[in-house]
Design an enzyme around this catalytic site. Structure first.
Site, PDB file in Angstrom:
ATOM      1  N   HIS B  75       0.599  -1.016  -0.495  1.00  0.00           N
ATOM      2  CA  HIS B  75       0.112  -0.193   0.247  1.00  0.00           C
ATOM      3  C   HIS B  75       0.638   1.228   0.460  1.00  0.00           C
ATOM      4  O   HIS B  75      -0.174   1.937  -0.957  1.00  0.00           O
ATOM      5  CB  HIS B  75      -0.994  -0.307   1.555  1.00  0.00           C
ATOM      6  CG  HIS B  75      -1.449  -1.391   1.242  1.00  0.00           C
ATOM      7  ND1 HIS B  75      -2.872  -1.000   0.298  1.00  0.00           N
ATOM      8  CD2 HIS B  75      -2.392  -2.381   1.443  1.00  0.00           C
ATOM      9  CE1 HIS B  75      -4.209  -1.548   0.547  1.00  0.00           C
ATOM     10  NE2 HIS B  75      -3.002  -2.857   0.996  1.00  0.00           N
ATOM     11  N   ASP B 192     -11.548  -5.141  -0.169  1.00  0.00           N
ATOM     12  CA  ASP B 192     -11.047  -5.843  -0.222  1.00  0.00           C
ATOM     13  C   ASP B 192     -11.298  -7.646  -0.207  1.00  0.00           C
ATOM     14  O   ASP B 192     -12.203  -7.432   0.943  1.00  0.00           O
ATOM     15  CB  ASP B 192     -10.377  -6.141   1.472  1.00  0.00           C
ATOM     16  CG  ASP B 192      -8.726  -7.233   1.454  1.00  0.00           C
ATOM     17  OD1 ASP B 192      -8.911  -7.475   0.958  1.00  0.00           O
ATOM     18  OD2 ASP B 192      -8.960  -7.500   3.441  1.00  0.00           O
ATOM     19  N   HIS B 361       0.740 -17.714  13.917  1.00  0.00           N
ATOM     20  CA  HIS B 361      -0.119 -17.438  12.656  1.00  0.00           C
ATOM     21  C   HIS B 361      -1.520 -16.473  12.430  1.00  0.00           C
ATOM     22  O   HIS B 361      -2.278 -17.917  12.352  1.00  0.00           O
ATOM     23  CB  HIS B 361       0.807 -17.179  11.194  1.00  0.00           C
ATOM     24  CG  HIS B 361       0.673 -16.035  10.183  1.00  0.00           C
ATOM     25  ND1 HIS B 361       0.360 -15.075  10.808  1.00  0.00           N
ATOM     26  CD2 HIS B 361      -0.290 -16.228   9.092  1.00  0.00           C
ATOM     27  CE1 HIS B 361       0.148 -13.543   9.343  1.00  0.00           C
ATOM     28  NE2 HIS B 361      -0.534 -15.076   8.743  1.00  0.00           N
ATOM     29  N   GLY B 364      -4.530 -11.070   8.495  1.00  0.00           N
ATOM     30  CA  GLY B 364      -4.886  -9.464   9.098  1.00  0.00           C
ATOM     31  C   GLY B 364      -6.176  -9.018   8.135  1.00  0.00           C
ATOM     32  O   GLY B 364      -6.462  -8.035   7.804  1.00  0.00           O
ATOM     33  N   HIS B 365      -6.595 -10.247   7.453  1.00  0.00           N
ATOM     34  CA  HIS B 365      -7.578 -10.303   6.653  1.00  0.00           C
ATOM     35  C   HIS B 365      -9.041 -10.966   6.551  1.00  0.00           C
ATOM     36  O   HIS B 365      -9.314 -11.707   6.907  1.00  0.00           O
ATOM     37  CB  HIS B 365      -7.280 -10.307   4.829  1.00  0.00           C
ATOM     38  CG  HIS B 365      -6.346  -9.851   4.363  1.00  0.00           C
ATOM     39  ND1 HIS B 365      -6.245  -8.515   4.081  1.00  0.00           N
ATOM     40  CD2 HIS B 365      -4.820  -9.772   4.359  1.00  0.00           C
ATOM     41  CE1 HIS B 365      -5.087  -8.007   3.552  1.00  0.00           C
ATOM     42  NE2 HIS B 365      -3.908  -8.741   3.698  1.00  0.00           N
ATOM     43  N   HIS B 387      -8.878  -5.235  -4.366  1.00  0.00           N
ATOM     44  CA  HIS B 387      -7.296  -6.836  -3.405  1.00  0.00           C
ATOM     45  C   HIS B 387      -7.941  -7.899  -3.779  1.00  0.00           C
ATOM     46  O   HIS B 387      -7.997  -8.862  -2.898  1.00  0.00           O
ATOM     47  CB  HIS B 387      -7.645  -6.457  -2.158  1.00  0.00           C
ATOM     48  CG  HIS B 387      -6.616  -4.268  -2.182  1.00  0.00           C
ATOM     49  ND1 HIS B 387      -7.144  -4.979  -0.364  1.00  0.00           N
ATOM     50  CD2 HIS B 387      -6.576  -3.532  -2.810  1.00  0.00           C
ATOM     51  CE1 HIS B 387      -7.039  -3.068  -0.953  1.00  0.00           C
ATOM     52  NE2 HIS B 387      -6.338  -2.957  -2.188  1.00  0.00           N
TER      53      HIS B 387
END
Lengths: 555, 555
Positions: B75, B192, B361, B364-365, B387
């Site tokens: 970004h 997104d 983990h 983040g989406h 995206h």
């Protein structure tokens, strides 16, 4: 002196694929599996990889039998290469042998009476040893583990397995025989490590049925499913659903066609009469009446699915209302080409379904709990993880230490890699030396002809030479920018070669001009096309097979 | 005439990364995000990819502001390249701007007073529009979505987001403001699509804490965690655990060091006094007292983790009893180099932990349910997925059609790709034309110097030339077989170049001789080393920067 036993893996311990293990008693040498590995983009110009067979050629006693655990390429793909070094029969279940036979024929090998079909629970004598076969469940039918009863003790090689409690063909994992062997005492267990990094239990093959039922219910157009050609259980599930939902089934791609025919012939696949059509018939049928099972789930540029995705298949087209299902995992390294195929298909309007979106694939390898269970059943004196990269072997070893920490008799966990010699004798078990092990790169593309060309033997590049076609392609328009060029090394410096090179530059331009926009802007596809065409050209014209490494610059 | 609005994405719609959207009202043009994409092995010699900026250069009215949603490379990585085309301020939250500033400096750009820090719920006027910032949650702090209030209506660009109900920093997703905007009426939503193929809800950043707690409890040796340098939440979790378990923390690798310092300075990362040590201090500390946070989770050959894995890092060594955690997903295409690193580490005896083995983990989406929720909150008149590759955009579109099927006012779902011009005017919304869009390949490696070298502009290869170093390496011994060679194209044909080429062959031999066995037998590592060294050599000696495409033959 106590009887001794020596075990060497030439492949599969340090990589996934090309599984091959050599077991030698004092009087006999027995080979278990002879697999290949598929070459990724990091090995340009290479199609298949097999283990370095130097040890097999030299080992004593000479190998007197090859035992095959099942019919996957990473277990049988190397049989033609190993064949000359075996002085005796090749044992396998009927399906496994049916898949081996055409490979031998392709290499001009007449197996004569050396292919011996065996059944689970059967035992065969091999010199001073006896091999016993145990049924295991996996992602295809007719898979076995091997118990070798040797003068030094019994060793168990699991082959590939999971514990499928609801097998499609009703043939259950032989938990009782594994338990009996464990009770009687096992010197060493060699067990599949593929999925040691997955928690819990791997599901049954049956699990994908619900997702496919839903897909059959909702798809109004054509239904195309791509899977490994060896996924016979999946074929059965899909053919049965096609029967219920009244679709005809077309096997698309050579692998699908051949495997389905072999499996049907031997009774491993039930194809209802009149249910199967040829791919040439597909264009004449209503979309809602068709199910295509296609090869190419890994994005192999020349396989059916890649062709269908770029609208380059002669008979099977995909468009809006059609559904395409990827019913296979991505082999690491293939994620990008597979993603490209999916994008092409989505752009044609197809509904693209893959693992994650729906449960359309299940692994054939046992997860942590199944692997622990195998250890608990067999409770061997020695344990060696096989089938995995080093991190899987190492993890399997540490989990095995945990599982066996409580048992009365200590289990010795040993980490071996390709080429390590594990010796059992009166002093116990230990790694005694290292024999030559490595990879032999096989180059078979372009013609389907005999894979007799071994990079290893042309060390100096000069025998067949290197070609680097260089072309700049405009990413947006797909057109060639500037002049394509073919760089060469190691070709003879005569007038004929110079002329050949000039022509190859023209060929390179022609190949790119002839390609579709999608092909031209997809590096994987266009590289493979260039490679195949240039190789074919040089082979025909000069009898040489240069290594071709295309460089595509996107501008 | 009704006011019009025009939206063009130059990147991010058809690929992951290089996100850049251009929004033009009748009087103003506003750019949202300016990202890069990392080049994979299919783009040899290339380091970064940015969108083709032709449209940005030519568009009217000229861009008068750049709005940044957050500080990830996809970004903000292209800001220095976009900078010359923006006649006005760059808006972003404080953390985002702190990460942009050094990029500008590296490119010799003095931002002056053009970097304007903004806060969620703040509004700024840009010509005839007003930009409003909304807090979203993601895998790093200080992320925003953008609502652009234009004369033609309000459009909402989500940036990257998930809905994290338990954010590490207590800063919640602004569900209320999204709902208010939805109630007031939104012309178009751009959302997104990254994780549209994952079912359910993505977990909170907090979720990994349990797994790490367990790892801290059981690890007796050194603990090394590799993650993206921007994973500031993860840093916080790990630093807090290090405090509790009394380990010192070393940030290893430039990215980790710089980001942690910036984040601490701005108050986004709490580093307890005395808790942080330098990597040079690690060799002098007890293993049980150390936590290293290292760059290189993607297997980048020159990053800290790759160096540590092959025992090539100056300060951080890993051995038995040590634990190495991969706390990041593999970006598609990187699976193999990451796997190689893990094998190297396992071979050193380290306990290697990654997703699947433990929950170390979290993405983040947002997954399918979060993306649906966004649609329900904003209930726009028009919806455009952004995206993602085409298959994600297409899937997001079809799910959006399903979500909005029941609402009273029909939602128009539109599928756009890079370069498509979406126009809103009195006749509604439609795709009117296609402007130039594509990729520009940036070549910045070897020196860390200004990325001013654009392959696009050297179309004929002849300006800087092509080098193909060819070397055959024995897979088993790691030794060079035959004579290495360097093939060239497009270099000047003078005596100096010939001499340079001769020397480069020697350099090639030297580089391989100097490499460790592990490096020599790892294609990714050795290729990168050869590439960097040959490039450096040619740049120093000739001022040229040829494209270097190493060919390694394993024999």
């Amino acid at each position: 002196m106590a009887p001794s036993l020596q075990v060497v893996a030439l492949g599969g311990l340090g990589e996934f694929g090309m599984n091959l293990m050599v077991v030698s008693s004092d009087e006999s040498t027995i080979v278990i599996d002879a697999g290949v590995m598929f070459a990724g983009p990091e090995l340009p110009g290479v199609d298949l990889v097999i283990p370095d067979l130097t040890y097999l050629q030299q080992c004593s006693p000479r190998p007197s039998a090859l035992v095959l655990t099942h019919g996957h390429e990473d277990h049988i793909g190397g049989v033609p290469h190993v064949w000359p070094f075996i002085d005796g029969p090749v044992y396998g279940t009927p399906l496994t042998l049916a898949l081996v036979r055409p490979k031998l024929e392709e290499h001009g090998i007449n197996p004569g009476d050396r292919l011996i079909a065996v059944q689970p629970r059967q035992r065969v004598r091999i010199g001073d040893c006896e091999a016993e076969f145990l049924r295991v469940t996996h992602s295809m039918p007719d898979c076995i583990a091997v118990a070798l009863h040797t003068p030094a003790g019994t060793i168990v090689h699991t082959g590939d397995f999971k514990i499928d409690q609801t097998p499609i063909d009703g043939q259950h994992f032989d938990v009782h025989r594994f338990a009996q062997l464990g009770s009687a005492g096992v010197l060493a267990l060699f067990a599949d490590s593929t999925n040691i990094d997955r928690k819990g239990f791997t599901g049954s093959e049956l699990e994908v049925k619900d997702a496919f039922e839903e897909i059959f219910t909702t798809t109004t157009g054509k239904l195309v499913v791509t899977a490994f050609a060896s996924s016979i259980y999946r074929m059965q599930i899909l053919v049965d659903l096609a029967e219920r939902f009244d679709r005809k089934v077309a096997f698309v791609g050579r692998g699908m066609l051949e495997t389905s025919q072999a499996a049907q012939r031997l009774g491993y696949l039930r194809l209802p009469p009149g249910r199967i059509v040829r791919d040439v018939d597909v264009p004449n049928m209503a979309a809602s009446e068709v199910l295509c099972l296609a090869t190419g789930s890994q994005g192999e540029p020349m396989a059916a699915m890649s062709r269908i995705a770029i609208d380059g298949h002669r008979h099977v087209k995909v468009g809006p209302d059609d559904t395409v299902v990827f019913s296979a995992r991505a082999i690491p390294g293939n994620e990008k080409p597979i993603g490209h195929m999916m994008n092409h298909l989505a752009r044609r309007g197809a509904n693209v379904i893959y693992e994650g979106i729906k449960h359309v694939h299940v692994s054939g390898h046992g997860s942590e709990e199944e692997l622990k269970l195998m250890l608990s059943l067999v409770r061997p004196q020695h344990f060696v993880p096989i089938h995995g990269e080093y991190r899987q072997l190492s993890r399997h070893a540490s989990i095995a230490r945990r599982v066996t920490a409580g048992v009365e008799r200590a289990v010795k966990v040993m980490l071996m890699e390709d080429g390590d010699v594990l010796r059992f004798d009166e002093t116990g078990a230990r790694l005694v030396e290292k024999v030559p092990a490595g990879r032999v790169l096989i180059d078979a593309s372009g013609s389907g002809e005999v894979a007799d060309e071994i990079l290893r033997d042309r060390r100096h590049l000069s025998e067949d030479g290197l070609l680097v076609p260089v072309v700049a392609i405009n990413k947006q328009t797909g057109s060639i920018e500037g002049d394509p060029d073919v760089i060469s090394r190691g070709l003879a410096q005569d007038a004929g070669s110079a002329e050949l090179l000039r022509e190859s530059v023209q060929l390179l331009s022609d190949v790119i001009q002839a390609a579709s926009f999608e092909e031209r802007t997809d590096q994987g596809l266009i590289k493979e096309t260039i490679r195949v065409e240039l190789r074919r050209f040089f082979r025909k014209r000069s009898g040489r097979r240069p290594l071709v490494v295309p460089v595509i610059m996107e501008v």
